[in-house]
Design a protein around this motif. Structure first.
Motif, PDB file in Angstrom:
ATOM      1  N   LEU A 109       0.834  -1.200   0.000  1.00 15.26           N
ATOM      2  CA  LEU A 109       0.000   0.000   0.000  1.00 15.26           C
ATOM      3  C   LEU A 109       0.874   1.257   0.000  1.00 15.26           C
ATOM      4  O   LEU A 109       1.816   1.368   0.786  1.00 15.26           O
ATOM      5  CB  LEU A 109      -0.927   0.014   1.213  1.00 15.26           C
ATOM      6  N   GLY A 110       0.543   2.186  -0.871  1.00 20.04           N
ATOM      7  CA  GLY A 110       1.299   3.434  -0.953  1.00 20.04           C
ATOM      8  C   GLY A 110       2.504   3.366  -1.870  1.00 20.04           C
ATOM      9  O   GLY A 110       3.096   4.400  -2.184  1.00 20.04           O
ATOM     10  N   LYS A 111       2.860   2.175  -2.317  1.00 18.54           N
ATOM     11  CA  LYS A 111       4.011   2.049  -3.221  1.00 18.54           C
ATOM     12  C   LYS A 111       3.606   2.368  -4.655  1.00 18.54           C
ATOM     13  O   LYS A 111       2.434   2.289  -5.014  1.00 18.54           O
ATOM     14  CB  LYS A 111       4.610   0.642  -3.144  1.00 18.54           C
ATOM     15  N   ASP A 112       4.603   2.727  -5.461  1.00 19.35           N
ATOM     16  CA  ASP A 112       4.344   3.054  -6.857  1.00 19.35           C
ATOM     17  C   ASP A 112       4.047   1.770  -7.634  1.00 19.35           C
ATOM     18  O   ASP A 112       4.771   0.772  -7.511  1.00 19.35           O
ATOM     19  CB  ASP A 112       5.559   3.768  -7.450  1.00 19.35           C
ATOM     20  N   PHE A 113       2.982   1.792  -8.435  1.00 17.87           N
ATOM     21  CA  PHE A 113       2.555   0.610  -9.188  1.00 17.87           C
ATOM     22  C   PHE A 113       3.669   0.102 -10.100  1.00 17.87           C
ATOM     23  O   PHE A 113       3.943  -1.091 -10.167  1.00 17.87           O
ATOM     24  CB  PHE A 113       1.314   0.946 -10.012  1.00 17.87           C
ATOM     25  N   SER A 114       4.323   1.010 -10.810  1.00 18.27           N
ATOM     26  CA  SER A 114       5.371   0.630 -11.761  1.00 18.27           C
ATOM     27  C   SER A 114       6.597   0.056 -11.064  1.00 18.27           C
ATOM     28  O   SER A 114       7.371  -0.687 -11.668  1.00 18.27           O
ATOM     29  CB  SER A 114       5.766   1.837 -12.618  1.00 18.27           C
ATOM     30  N   GLU A 115       6.766   0.384  -9.783  1.00 14.86           N
ATOM     31  CA  GLU A 115       7.887  -0.160  -9.022  1.00 14.86           C
ATOM     32  C   GLU A 115       7.609  -1.610  -8.632  1.00 14.86           C
ATOM     33  O   GLU A 115       8.519  -2.450  -8.633  1.00 14.86           O
ATOM     34  CB  GLU A 115       8.108   0.680  -7.761  1.00 14.86           C
ATOM     35  N   VAL A 116       6.355  -1.918  -8.313  1.00 10.46           N
ATOM     36  CA  VAL A 116       5.978  -3.276  -7.900  1.00 10.46           C
ATOM     37  C   VAL A 116       5.794  -4.183  -9.112  1.00 10.46           C
ATOM     38  O   VAL A 116       6.269  -5.315  -9.133  1.00 10.46           O
ATOM     39  CB  VAL A 116       4.688  -3.240  -7.062  1.00 10.46           C
TER      40      VAL A 116
END
Length: 222
Positions: A109-116
């Motif tokens: 939660l709160g992380k960047d989508f493209s990073e995950v």
């Protein structure tokens, strides 16, 4: 006793009314009508503030309930579901994301989508797209990914919902079918080749010694 001054406690609205005209304000304040006016005004503002706070609390409880309902709904979905805001930050996801990708000890939660999801284009739109995503410390999985816009009450897009359908088993079954057909075709070709060789040998070596009926069958077989 020596009179040094006056301390007045009230709301900003009362202070403005009182000190916009100091003389008029003092006369109003010390009159019975003024005391009643200030008392009613203060009670009204206190009531209004309490009512606004109660509205805010009710709205907060309602939003919390709706969020829990939404989490319960997507939590029961076997497919991976990820919701982001317009800037690409993950705001909601279900447990299938952690389970399927083998993610442990990390809050997404709160992380960047493209990073995950490095292999997934955040601007992906249109029909389902086939994408491979690596498990944490495991083999890559194949997904069909579909996106849906998140719209607010004014019709503006405020985010996206990504739905990942795991088709790894389907792809593996498809590969097994192709391998089986290829292997079966090869095995069928091998005895046919041998049979053709035997028939050719018979025609070359013993054809003249065969009866008319035997020659007919041998010709058909070749």
């Amino acid at each position: 006793e020596l009179f040094l001054g006056l301390v007045v406690i009230g709301s900003p609205v009362l202070m403005q009314q009182l000190f916009s005209d100091p003389i008029k304000g003092l006369l109003l304040f010390f009159s019975p009508l003024g005391v009643a006016y200030f008392t009613v005004t203060m009670l009204y503002e206190t009531f209004t503030q309490k009512r606004e706070k109660e509205k805010a609390r009710k709205l907060s409880r309602l939003l919390t309930q709706e969020k829990k309902k939404l989490e319960a709904v997507i939590g029961g979905i076997g497919e991976m579901v990820v919701a982001t805001n317009e800037s690409g930050k993950i705001e909601l996801l279900n447990g299938a994301v952690y389970e399927i990708l083998g993610i442990k000890g990390v809050d997404l939660l709160g992380k960047d989508f493209s990073e995950v999801f490095k292999s997934v284009d955040f601007n992906l739109e249109g029909p389902e797209t086939e994408i491979a995503i690596a498990q944490q410390g495991g083999e890559p999985l194949t997904f069909k990914v579909k996106t849906y816009p998140l719209m607010d009450e004014t019709g503006l897009q405020r985010g996206k919902i990504f739905v990942f359908r795991d088709i790894t088993s389907e792809k593996e079954l498809e590969r097994m079918k192709i391998d089986f057909v290829s292997m079966a075709a090869h095995e069928l070709r091998t005895p046919l080749t041998s049979l053709r060789g035997y028939i050719s040998f018979l025609k070359d070596e013993v054809y003249e010694k065969l009866s008319g009926e035997q020659k007919v069958y041998l010709d058909r077989a070749s």
